[in-house]
Structure formats: C-alpha cells, structure tokens
Design a protein around this motif. Structure first.
Motif, PDB file in Angstrom:
ATOM      1  N   GLU A 196       0.835  -1.209   0.000  1.00 39.47           N
ATOM      2  CA  GLU A 196       0.000   0.000   0.000  1.00 39.47           C
ATOM      3  C   GLU A 196       0.873   1.263   0.000  1.00 39.47           C
ATOM      4  O   GLU A 196       0.507   2.276  -0.589  1.00 39.47           O
ATOM      5  CB  GLU A 196      -1.032  -0.012   1.145  1.00 39.47           C
ATOM      6  N   VAL A 197       2.016   1.205   0.644  1.00 43.03           N
ATOM      7  CA  VAL A 197       2.934   2.363   0.640  1.00 43.03           C
ATOM      8  C   VAL A 197       3.488   2.545  -0.777  1.00 43.03           C
ATOM      9  O   VAL A 197       3.529   3.655  -1.320  1.00 43.03           O
ATOM     10  CB  VAL A 197       4.093   2.176   1.662  1.00 43.03           C
ATOM     11  N   PHE A 198       3.886   1.406  -1.370  1.00 37.48           N
ATOM     12  CA  PHE A 198       4.421   1.481  -2.733  1.00 37.48           C
ATOM     13  C   PHE A 198       3.363   2.017  -3.706  1.00 37.48           C
ATOM     14  O   PHE A 198       3.690   2.823  -4.590  1.00 37.48           O
ATOM     15  CB  PHE A 198       4.916   0.102  -3.198  1.00 37.48           C
ATOM     16  N   ALA A 199       2.107   1.606  -3.527  1.00 38.02           N
ATOM     17  CA  ALA A 199       1.041   2.054  -4.448  1.00 38.02           C
ATOM     18  C   ALA A 199       0.941   3.581  -4.443  1.00 38.02           C
ATOM     19  O   ALA A 199       0.764   4.211  -5.496  1.00 38.02           O
ATOM     20  CB  ALA A 199      -0.287   1.421  -4.056  1.00 38.02           C
ATOM     21  N   GLY A 200       1.059   4.195  -3.268  1.00 43.38           N
ATOM     22  CA  GLY A 200       0.996   5.656  -3.157  1.00 43.38           C
ATOM     23  C   GLY A 200       2.165   6.316  -3.878  1.00 43.38           C
ATOM     24  O   GLY A 200       1.995   7.293  -4.619  1.00 43.38           O
ATOM     25  N   ILE A 201       3.361   5.771  -3.679  1.00 38.12           N
ATOM     26  CA  ILE A 201       4.566   6.335  -4.316  1.00 38.12           C
ATOM     27  C   ILE A 201       4.459   6.175  -5.838  1.00 38.12           C
ATOM     28  O   ILE A 201       4.755   7.102  -6.598  1.00 38.12           O
ATOM     29  CB  ILE A 201       5.833   5.647  -3.772  1.00 38.12           C
ATOM     30  N   TYR A 202       4.007   4.992  -6.249  1.00 39.45           N
ATOM     31  CA  TYR A 202       3.885   4.717  -7.691  1.00 39.45           C
ATOM     32  C   TYR A 202       2.924   5.714  -8.343  1.00 39.45           C
ATOM     33  O   TYR A 202       3.222   6.286  -9.390  1.00 39.45           O
ATOM     34  CB  TYR A 202       3.404   3.277  -7.909  1.00 39.45           C
ATOM     35  N   ALA A 203       1.775   5.931  -7.687  1.00 39.55           N
ATOM     36  CA  ALA A 203       0.785   6.852  -8.257  1.00 39.55           C
ATOM     37  C   ALA A 203       1.380   8.251  -8.366  1.00 39.55           C
ATOM     38  O   ALA A 203       1.169   8.957  -9.363  1.00 39.55           O
ATOM     39  CB  ALA A 203      -0.470   6.872  -7.391  1.00 39.55           C
ATOM     40  N   SER A 204       2.141   8.650  -7.356  1.00 42.18           N
ATOM     41  CA  SER A 204       2.660  10.029  -7.393  1.00 42.18           C
ATOM     42  C   SER A 204       3.754  10.191  -8.456  1.00 42.18           C
ATOM     43  O   SER A 204       3.779  11.209  -9.155  1.00 42.18           O
ATOM     44  CB  SER A 204       3.072  10.491  -5.990  1.00 42.18           C
ATOM     45  N   VAL A 205       4.623   9.215  -8.640  1.00 46.72           N
ATOM     46  CA  VAL A 205       5.635   9.382  -9.694  1.00 46.72           C
ATOM     47  C   VAL A 205       5.030   9.181 -11.087  1.00 46.72           C
ATOM     48  O   VAL A 205       5.429   9.853 -12.045  1.00 46.72           O
ATOM     49  CB  VAL A 205       6.908   8.512  -9.521  1.00 46.72           C
ATOM     50  N   ALA A 206       4.030   8.286 -11.184  1.00 39.02           N
ATOM     51  CA  ALA A 206       3.393   8.071 -12.499  1.00 39.02           C
ATOM     52  C   ALA A 206       2.687   9.351 -12.958  1.00 39.02           C
ATOM     53  O   ALA A 206       2.594   9.619 -14.163  1.00 39.02           O
ATOM     54  CB  ALA A 206       2.414   6.902 -12.426  1.00 39.02           C
TER      55      ALA A 206
END
Ligand SMILES: [Fe+2]
Length: 231
Positions: A196-206
């Motif tokens: 879930e932490v990675f999902a947030g980071i991924y969305a922000s860099v994407a």
C-alpha cells in the motif's frame, strides 16, 4: 564480438540532476516577481534543488571517492576540489534566494535576474563536471572494480540516503530516464516496502509522466521480473 558495456554508476542520477537543474533554471526565468505566492514557490524549488545537490556531493564524496581512493590513490583530487567549489556556489545561491525573498517589490526583478544568472553558471559548471566524472571517474572505477563491486558501492550509497532525501530524488529520477530504468528504480523500491505504501509512491511518480509514458511503465511493471542469471 562487442565488449559488454560496464555499469555506469553515474548515469541515472546525473540525468536526474541535469533535468532538475534545467527545470529550476526555467522556473526562475519565467517567474512572475510581482506575485508573492509565485516567488515563495520558486524559492522553495531552488532550495530543494540545492538540498538535492548538497546530498549528491556528500554521497559521491563518502562512497564513490572513498572507493576510488582506496584502489587508485589521488584519482579524485580534481573532482574533490570541484565539489568544494560547488559547496561554495550552493551557499551563494542560498544567499541569492534570501535576497529575493527579502527584496521590496520594486527590487525583485533585479534579484530574480541575479538568481537566474547564478543558477545558469551553476548548471553550466555542473554539466561539465558531471561529464568529466562520467568519462574519467568511470574509467578509474572500471579499472579498479568489477561491476558487482560497483553495484555494491552504489547499494551502500543508496542505503545511507535518509528517507526524506530519497523522497526528493525519486520524482527527479523517474521522469528523467527511459522506461527500463524507471522499472529498475521502482522494482527496487517495491521490494522493500508494504504494497500500500508502494502504491501511493507509484501513483505520485506516475503522475509526473505523460499518458504514453505511463502506459508503457504500467505494462512493464505488470510483466514478470526477468530471472536472475544462475552462474
Ligand atoms: Fe560530482
């Protein structure tokens, strides 16, 4: 047969720094100095860029230069001097930010013009400096270390970067490199954190990528990770 290319420890981070420095210069060049909010935002952007640059100097000094000196004494002398010079430049740029923030509205255009000039010089110096490192420091590293050892130096360097600084670097690195390097960066991150932490980071860099880039990244991230070669 073509020789295998060696691992370039500078490639991704230097692309990110070139992009970040160029964007910051552009931000000051187009600054609406009569708008307080815009001035505050632009100065914040410059200060973040300076923090990134300071951290980068420290990482190179502590890990890359230390490794080079261990097996090729004297090999970092020129660049170590340039790093000291860059520390001084960063302090001058910090002062120019203070001067812009403190300026009366009528003096802001001149102060912004000086900040632009200083940033331009800094960018120019850094472009020359980074290319020198890529040519000459890589040559020393490649002669003294195997790729596995260079990757271990990089892993130690990355592990020592505090999480707040890592959070500043990722949005600079991901948009500045091709999809294959984006995937490497993101998979490395994904392996060390809850989904879930990675999902947030991924969305922000994407969100920093255009639609086509995002599609290619999503597809590459969905593909199975390549198997490690077994010796
Ligand atoms: Fe450097």
């Amino acid at each position: 047969m073509q020789p295998q290319p060696r691992y370039d420890i500078y490639e991704v981070i230097h692309k990110a720094l070139r992009a970040r420095l160029s964007q910051t210069l552009t931000s000051i060049g187009k600054l609406d100095v009569e708008d307080d909010y815009c001035v505050g935002e632009a100065v914040e952007e410059v200060r973040t860029t300076l923090a990134i640059m300071r951290g980068h100097l420290q990482s190179e000094n502590e890990f890359v230069h230390a490794a080079m000196e261990a097996r090729a004494p004297g090999s970092t002398r020129q660049v170590a001097g340039e790093h000291e010079h860059h520390e001084e430049d960063i302090a001058v740029l910090d002062d120019a930010c203070d001067a812009l923030l403190a300026a009366a509205p009528s003096a802001r255009a001149a102060r912004a013009g000086r900040l632009y000039f200083l940033l331009e010089l800094f960018l120019r110096d850094n472009l020359t400096h980074m290319r020198y490192e890529e040519d000459h420091h890589n040559a020393v590293l490649w002669a003294a270390y195997s790729d596995e050892e260079i990757l271990a130096i990089e892993a130690a360097l990355v592990a020592a970067i505090p999480p707040q600084k890592k959070a500043l670097l990722l949005p600079c690195m991901v948009p500045a490199v091709p999809t294959r390097d984006r995937v490497k960066l993101l998979r490395g991150l994904q392996a060390g954190m809850p989904p879930e932490v990675f999902a947030g980071i991924y969305a922000s860099v994407a969100s920093l990528l255009d639609a086509g880039e995002r599609q290619r990244l999503d597809a590459a991230m969905r593909a199975p990770a390549p198997l490690q070669a077994v010796a």
